[in-house]
Design a protein around this motif. Structure first.
Motif, PDB file in Angstrom:
ATOM      1  N   VAL A 188       0.646  -1.577   0.633  1.00 37.73           N
ATOM      2  CA  VAL A 188       0.052   0.033   0.134  1.00 37.73           C
ATOM      3  C   VAL A 188       0.529   1.197   0.043  1.00 37.73           C
ATOM      4  O   VAL A 188       0.711   2.399  -0.762  1.00 37.73           O
ATOM      5  N   LEU A 189       2.238   1.009   0.583  1.00 37.93           N
ATOM      6  CA  LEU A 189       2.356   2.861   0.816  1.00 37.93           C
ATOM      7  C   LEU A 189       3.674   2.452   0.812  1.00 37.93           C
ATOM      8  O   LEU A 189       5.141   3.279   0.598  1.00 37.93           O
ATOM      9  N   GLY A 190       4.316   1.298  -0.404  1.00 36.21           N
ATOM     10  CA  GLY A 190       6.063   1.302  -0.785  1.00 36.21           C
ATOM     11  C   GLY A 190       7.015   0.594   0.368  1.00 36.21           C
ATOM     12  O   GLY A 190       6.790   0.890   1.540  1.00 36.21           O
ATOM     13  N   GLY A 191       8.073   0.683  -0.411  1.00 37.33           N
ATOM     14  CA  GLY A 191       8.793   0.029   0.973  1.00 37.33           C
ATOM     15  C   GLY A 191       9.180  -0.959   0.535  1.00 37.33           C
ATOM     16  O   GLY A 191       8.653  -1.870  -0.421  1.00 37.33           O
ATOM     17  N   THR A 192      10.242  -1.545   1.472  1.00 36.78           N
ATOM     18  CA  THR A 192      10.972  -3.393   1.060  1.00 36.78           C
ATOM     19  C   THR A 192      10.553  -4.163   2.729  1.00 36.78           C
ATOM     20  O   THR A 192      10.197  -3.380   3.768  1.00 36.78           O
ATOM     21  N   GLY A 193      11.392  -5.298   2.939  1.00 42.48           N
ATOM     22  CA  GLY A 193      10.624  -5.493   4.405  1.00 42.48           C
ATOM     23  C   GLY A 193      11.598  -5.489   5.652  1.00 42.48           C
ATOM     24  O   GLY A 193      10.848  -5.406   6.288  1.00 42.48           O
ATOM     25  N   ALA A 194      12.323  -4.858   4.658  1.00 42.58           N
ATOM     26  CA  ALA A 194      13.278  -3.930   6.089  1.00 42.58           C
ATOM     27  C   ALA A 194      12.279  -3.148   5.956  1.00 42.58           C
ATOM     28  O   ALA A 194      12.891  -2.669   7.315  1.00 42.58           O
ATOM     29  N   ASP A 195      12.454  -1.957   5.832  1.00 40.66           N
ATOM     30  CA  ASP A 195      11.091  -1.178   5.751  1.00 40.66           C
ATOM     31  C   ASP A 195      10.029  -1.596   7.483  1.00 40.66           C
ATOM     32  O   ASP A 195       9.611  -0.451   8.376  1.00 40.66           O
ATOM     33  N   TRP A 196       9.445  -2.843   6.565  1.00 42.13           N
ATOM     34  CA  TRP A 196       8.074  -2.935   7.460  1.00 42.13           C
ATOM     35  C   TRP A 196       8.155  -4.307   8.800  1.00 42.13           C
ATOM     36  O   TRP A 196       7.085  -3.845   9.311  1.00 42.13           O
ATOM     37  N   VAL A 197       9.167  -4.730   8.906  1.00 38.27           N
ATOM     38  CA  VAL A 197       9.108  -5.741   9.072  1.00 38.27           C
ATOM     39  C   VAL A 197       9.667  -5.794  10.481  1.00 38.27           C
ATOM     40  O   VAL A 197      10.776  -4.590  11.423  1.00 38.27           O
TER      41      VAL A 197
END
Length: 317
Positions: A162-171
């Protein structure tokens, strides 16, 4: 989607200005009362019936080693909710909310989104309908929560979609992932994003799951039809709700964020959605627990709005 009633909100704002206090002195409590007035369509909102719903689901992504607990824990926690033994039971009791628990095909986990879609579109529709059907049309506020082993990974990939980014940004650590499990979570999110490209609400829910997230979306949409204000729980619940903004940027206008989770992606998500939590108590339990605590604050806001004397009534001024 029914609109916010600005006339009722303006009337509530006018009432706030004549209560026996300096204007604006109750801060966010005043804003909450006005918010509730606008969505309930009355200058003096009420909280006679608060409904809390916890949706539960299981996820194929656990095959990627993303969680320290087995999937059987989801069903065990559902049993715990039903027998009154969980934190959400105690918080709902204190906050005055009627709690229901809705498990969704726990014996049939969604697909592993690194290998293919988590759900068929028909499954998404069915889960959303389950969520919509769970909403009490007579409620004055709806609290939403979730339970599902592996669903913090699902939330992370939804946030990225939804908001962009990667696993490193959200996990984040979820229920306490160790370093290896954290690596697996980040890898799984990145592989899922590479496999599934874009789309709207149904496409993202189909790609990544889960059934409880789809049910949350269905409940939010039904609440909007009823002009029913919603209190969302933490990171996982907010990530599920955010998927609705792919189809309509105003889909969450009737929603409040109960609390800011310690899950690291939640603050970033709230900033992106331009939503402010009612509380920040270093909680990360899920279950709707933060929403239930926020309900206590909301009750205080409405009690002051409804029951304080005006200057005229108190003979002041």
């Amino acid at each position: 989607m029914k609109p916010f009633d600005h006339a009722s909100a303006d009337a509530a704002r006018e009432r706030q200005d004549i209560l026996t206090k300096p204007p604006g002195s109750l801060g966010r409590l005043e804003e909450l009362a006005i918010f509730m007035a606008g969505w309930q369509g009355r200058a003096v909102p009420v909280l006679n019936r608060a409904q809390a719903v916890v949706f539960a689901g299981n996820h194929g992504i656990v095959a990627q080693g993303v969680n320290p607990f087995p999937q059987q824990v989801t069903a065990l926690m559902v049993d715990n909710f039903r027998t009154g033994g969980a934190a959400i039971n105690q918080l709902c009791k204190v906050a005055g909310a009627h709690l229901s628990v809705v498990p969704l095909d726990l014996d049939r986990p969604t697909g592993d989104f690194t290998q293919g879609p988590a759900m068929a579109e028909a499954e998404v529709a069915a889960a959303m309908e389950t969520g919509a059907s769970a909403v009490d049309a007579d409620a004055d506020v709806l609290l939403l929560g979730e339970m599902g082993i592996g669903n913090s990974t699902v939330a992370a990939v939804q946030a990225a979609a939804v908001l962009g980014g990667t696993g490193a940004d959200w996990v984040g650590p979820g229920t306490g992932a160790n370093s290896e499990e954290m690596d697996n979570k980040r890898r799984a999110v990145d592989e899922g994003l590479a496999r599934h490209q874009g789309g709207g609400t149904t496409a993202v829910l189909s790609a990544f799951g889960g059934r409880e997230q789809a049910a949350i979306c269905g409940a939010i949409l039904r609440a909007r039809e009823l002009n029913l204000p919603v209190i969302l729980d933490g990171f996982i619940c907010t990530a599920a709700a955010a998927v609705l903004t792919l189809d309509n940027a105003e889909a969450l206008e009737h929603c409040l964020i109960g609390h800011q989770s310690t899950e690291p992606g939640h603050r970033r998500m709230l900033d992106a959605l331009k939503m402010s939590p009612i509380l920040s108590l270093d909680m990360r339990l899920g279950e709707g627990s933060g929403a239930a605590v926020a309900l206590m604050v909301l009750r205080g806001a409405i009690a002051c709005h409804a029951d304080m004397a005006t200057f005229a009534e108190a003979g002041i001024g």
